[in-house]
Every structure is written in C-alpha cells, then in structure tokens.
Write an enzyme that holds these catalytic residues in place. Structure first.
Site, PDB file in Angstrom:
ATOM      1  N   TYR A  77      -2.430  -0.262   7.841  1.00  0.00           N
ATOM      2  CA  TYR A  77      -3.404   0.686   7.309  1.00  0.00           C
ATOM      3  C   TYR A  77      -4.836   0.182   7.483  1.00  0.00           C
ATOM      4  O   TYR A  77      -5.737   0.962   7.807  1.00  0.00           O
ATOM      5  CB  TYR A  77      -3.104   1.005   5.839  1.00  0.00           C
ATOM      6  CG  TYR A  77      -1.794   1.733   5.656  1.00  0.00           C
ATOM      7  CD1 TYR A  77      -1.479   2.857   6.421  1.00  0.00           C
ATOM      8  CD2 TYR A  77      -0.862   1.300   4.732  1.00  0.00           C
ATOM      9  CE1 TYR A  77      -0.281   3.523   6.261  1.00  0.00           C
ATOM     10  CE2 TYR A  77       0.343   1.971   4.553  1.00  0.00           C
ATOM     11  CZ  TYR A  77       0.625   3.077   5.323  1.00  0.00           C
ATOM     12  OH  TYR A  77       1.812   3.738   5.165  1.00  0.00           O
ATOM     13  N   GLU A  96      -0.919   5.120  -1.278  1.00  0.00           N
ATOM     14  CA  GLU A  96      -0.601   3.964  -2.112  1.00  0.00           C
ATOM     15  C   GLU A  96       0.397   3.127  -1.333  1.00  0.00           C
ATOM     16  O   GLU A  96       1.299   3.663  -0.693  1.00  0.00           O
ATOM     17  CB  GLU A  96       0.029   4.363  -3.451  1.00  0.00           C
ATOM     18  CG  GLU A  96      -0.917   5.044  -4.414  1.00  0.00           C
ATOM     19  CD  GLU A  96      -0.874   6.561  -4.343  1.00  0.00           C
ATOM     20  OE1 GLU A  96      -1.694   7.197  -5.014  1.00  0.00           O
ATOM     21  OE2 GLU A  96      -0.041   7.114  -3.595  1.00  0.00           O
TER      22      GLU A  96
END
Length: 170
Positions: free
Chosen positions: A128, A116
């Site tokens: 990411y 998250e």
C-alpha cells in the site's frame, strides 16, 4: 500446481465467481477474518460496491487468483478486502488489482481512497505504501483477535502513468 506467470488482467467479477473468491479469501486470512460466498454476496449487493478479479493460468486453464472489493460513497472509496491466492503471490496480482480499483473508483467519482490493514501485516503495508497510501490513523482492537489496524489513505490519481507504466509518487 502448474502456475504460469503470464500477464494478469483484473476484470469485474460475476456472481458465479463467489465460491472461488471465498476459497481465495479463506487461503489469505485467519479463520476469524474469512468471508464465505454468502458474506461476499451480501457485500456485493450493497450500493457502491465493486469487485475486481485477477485471473491467471494454472494447470492449462484460467483460474481466479485474487480479488479486490471496494465500496464508493460520494467522493470516497474504501477497500473492503484484497486477497491473493498464496500460489500466485509475488507476481504482481495485488498491484494489478489496486490499479484496476483506482481506475474504477476514479470513474465513479472518488477523490480519496481509504483502507484498514493489520499493523503486523508488513507485506500489505509495503504494498500500500508503494501504491501511494499513507498512514492516517489507527483503529485499536479492530480485528477479532484484538489486534490494531492501520488506517491508510491516498488521493485518487490514475493508478499508473499511461505512457511509462510507473506507479505514481504522491
């Protein structure tokens, strides 16, 4: 601070590293999201949790420059936190830590990775995505300040191609 930009190696952490890790976490997150050394120790004691540390040269000595904590359960792994000291950012430490983590999770049998990240954390979202993670959901009001988290995931493959050193495209 005299900061060298030489090679960074992600290595497993030791309990003695916890105060330095807490300092890095405090420098990287808002006060309501910081983890102190006892919190890190509690997490590290949980089954399936691993901690990798990136060391770098500063002031003529090796220092903790960043770390990643991941939990593996059966065939899934979750990044619990990734933090890099602001003095060492934009030098490839987060990528080195992700590479270590992917290889470690694969070695523990993980087939899929999750995390998250704050929807407003553009630098982390870009990191990411570059590492092969895709958005798979959203957690509304996830953080203490009420902000949302983007849930991201990717399949486990070697973090980098051994021959070329390139990051995979998934």
């Amino acid at each position: 601070m005299n900061v060298a930009t030489g090679p960074v190696v992600a290595v497993p952490a030791a309990m003695a590293d916890l105060p330095a890790l807490a300092r890095v976490h405090a420098a990287s997150f808002a006060p309501d999201q910081q983890w102190d050394a006892p919190a890190l120790e509690t997490l590290l004691a949980m089954p399936g949790v691993a901690l990798g540390v990136a060391m770098a040269q500063a002031g003529g000595r090796q220092v903790v420059a960043g770390f990643i904590m991941v939990r593996t359960v059966l065939d899934e792994a979750e990044i619990l936190t990734l933090a890099v000291d602001p003095a060492f950012r934009r030098r490839g430490l987060a990528r080195a830590l992700l590479s270590w983590m992917v290889d470690m999770a694969a070695g523990q049998g993980a087939a899929r990775l999750f995390l998250e990240v704050g929807v407003d954390n553009t630098a982390a979202l870009a990191l990411y995505r570059d590492a092969g993670f895709d958005g798979v959901g959203r957690r509304r009001g996830y953080y203490p300040d009420g902000s949302d988290a983007q849930v991201m995931a990717r399949d486990v493959t070697p973090a980098r191609d051994a021959e070329s050193g390139a990051w995979p495209t998934l």
